[in-house]
Design a protein around this motif. Sequence first.
Motif, PDB file in Angstrom:
ATOM      1  N   LYS A 136     -54.695  27.940  21.630  1.00 46.97           N
ATOM      2  CA  LYS A 136     -54.752  26.479  21.524  1.00 46.97           C
ATOM      3  C   LYS A 136     -54.593  26.074  20.064  1.00 46.97           C
ATOM      4  N   ILE A 137     -53.751  25.071  19.824  1.00 50.77           N
ATOM      5  CA  ILE A 137     -53.508  24.596  18.465  1.00 50.77           C
ATOM      6  C   ILE A 137     -54.590  23.587  18.086  1.00 50.77           C
ATOM      7  N   GLU A 164     -46.971  29.286  10.883  1.00 49.76           N
ATOM      8  CA  GLU A 164     -47.664  28.010  11.034  1.00 49.76           C
ATOM      9  C   GLU A 164     -47.055  27.291  12.237  1.00 49.76           C
ATOM     10  N   VAL A 165     -47.898  26.995  13.218  1.00 46.97           N
ATOM     11  CA  VAL A 165     -47.431  26.427  14.479  1.00 46.97           C
ATOM     12  C   VAL A 165     -47.936  24.991  14.588  1.00 46.97           C
ATOM     13  N   PHE A 210     -42.302  24.527  15.812  1.00 47.44           N
ATOM     14  CA  PHE A 210     -42.655  23.175  16.235  1.00 47.44           C
ATOM     15  C   PHE A 210     -42.595  23.113  17.761  1.00 47.44           C
ATOM     16  N   LEU A 211     -43.757  22.865  18.379  1.00 50.16           N
ATOM     17  CA  LEU A 211     -43.875  22.906  19.831  1.00 50.16           C
ATOM     18  C   LEU A 211     -43.803  21.507  20.442  1.00 50.16           C
ATOM     19  N   GLN A 212     -43.727  21.472  21.767  1.00 49.52           N
ATOM     20  CA  GLN A 212     -43.851  20.228  22.516  1.00 49.52           C
ATOM     21  C   GLN A 212     -45.166  20.178  23.289  1.00 49.52           C
ATOM     22  N   THR A 213     -45.980  21.201  23.149  1.00 50.86           N
ATOM     23  CA  THR A 213     -47.298  21.240  23.782  1.00 50.86           C
ATOM     24  C   THR A 213     -48.330  21.611  22.721  1.00 50.86           C
ATOM     25  N   ASN A 214     -49.593  21.661  23.133  1.00 50.82           N
ATOM     26  CA  ASN A 214     -50.649  22.030  22.194  1.00 50.82           C
ATOM     27  C   ASN A 214     -51.093  23.477  22.364  1.00 50.82           C
ATOM     28  N   THR A 215     -50.265  24.288  23.028  1.00 53.26           N
ATOM     29  CA  THR A 215     -50.597  25.692  23.258  1.00 53.26           C
ATOM     30  C   THR A 215     -49.489  26.582  22.706  1.00 53.26           C
TER      31      THR A 215
END
Length: 360
Positions: A98-99, A306-307, A56-61
């Motif tokens: 890129k997500i 899965e990101v 689980f990210l804080q950005t879209n990359t």
Amino acid sequence: MSVKLQVAAGRSVEVTKSLVRDLGNLNGLHDITSMVAERPNLPTLISQIVNPSAQFLQTNTFEHDYTIYTQAMPSDKSYGERGQVIEARPATRTHLHKIPSFGVQSHVRPTDVLRRRKAGTDNILETMEAVVAEDMGSIGRGWDLFTEKALAHAITTGTLYVPNGTVAAIDFYQEYTGGARPVVNYALSTLTVHPRKFGEEARRRIADNLLEGQQVNGYVALCGTTFFDNLMSHPKWEQAMIDRSGLQGQDPLIKRFENFSQQYRMFRGADDILYIEYAGQIGGAPLIPATEAYIMPVGAQGIFTEVFAPAETMGYVNTVAQREYMWRVDSEFDGVKMYSESNKGLFMISPLLVQKCTSS
């Protein structure tokens, strides 16, 4: 009003009809029978077999280091020498992906509920919340279909699932191995060669690419319909079934024909691979191509990741991502609008552990 019908000796059925006020004519009545509902079955076999790890990210990359380790080994030398200089330092490469973002929305208007009778009832009118709940349930089932489709796409094509091309569709084999995807061909038309030879080759390929710490509990093959039919009817396996069945017919291979009480046909071959026929379709297209199969190790971690990226809204910007987002907007004049979103990419980090097989 109830009517009892005699359908056979000693058997009868009762059909109940209700008189319902005609919504188009307040002075008229019409009758209905019990509700019949039809809801398509959702194919979920791959989702049950594959359990990706999650980030689980804080950005879209999705930025991550991919390190390849090599191991040097001592060799013999003369006593006056110190041994060979090792060159086995790990090589690290940073990957940036890129997500993609996926979403669906629903709009329940006042006219969608106006004078609408609730199915299966006499004259009870629908409520706005009941119709909204229907749409929310449909959205949830849609995400289940999405998960199955994304997994099937990654397995069969070896690329990131981005049907509209909003971000780059990464080829996982080129990205993480630098080469083309290897293929094992099952020459099932060559009747003198036992099919286990091809299955054992596929298993060896997978075993050679297991990473440190990865444990395998078995192997499973997701088969297209034609591949499965040709495999299970191969004379080498048919003869083995006949030779080993005996008078009592207890050979385990016979059980591959006893599939009427199971959702999927399957059997375990002499190569100790569990072959499963998967005829699931989404949008009329088979999830596994008819003449192909895909073999994967069971229990090995780290094959799929899965990101998730956060939603780009005022309430969620710069926050840790969630699996799914849902917003609801109520309007006196427009009704209820619902928006569902999930920003995620399914990455096959260890692509050489998914072996593609064809049949000829």
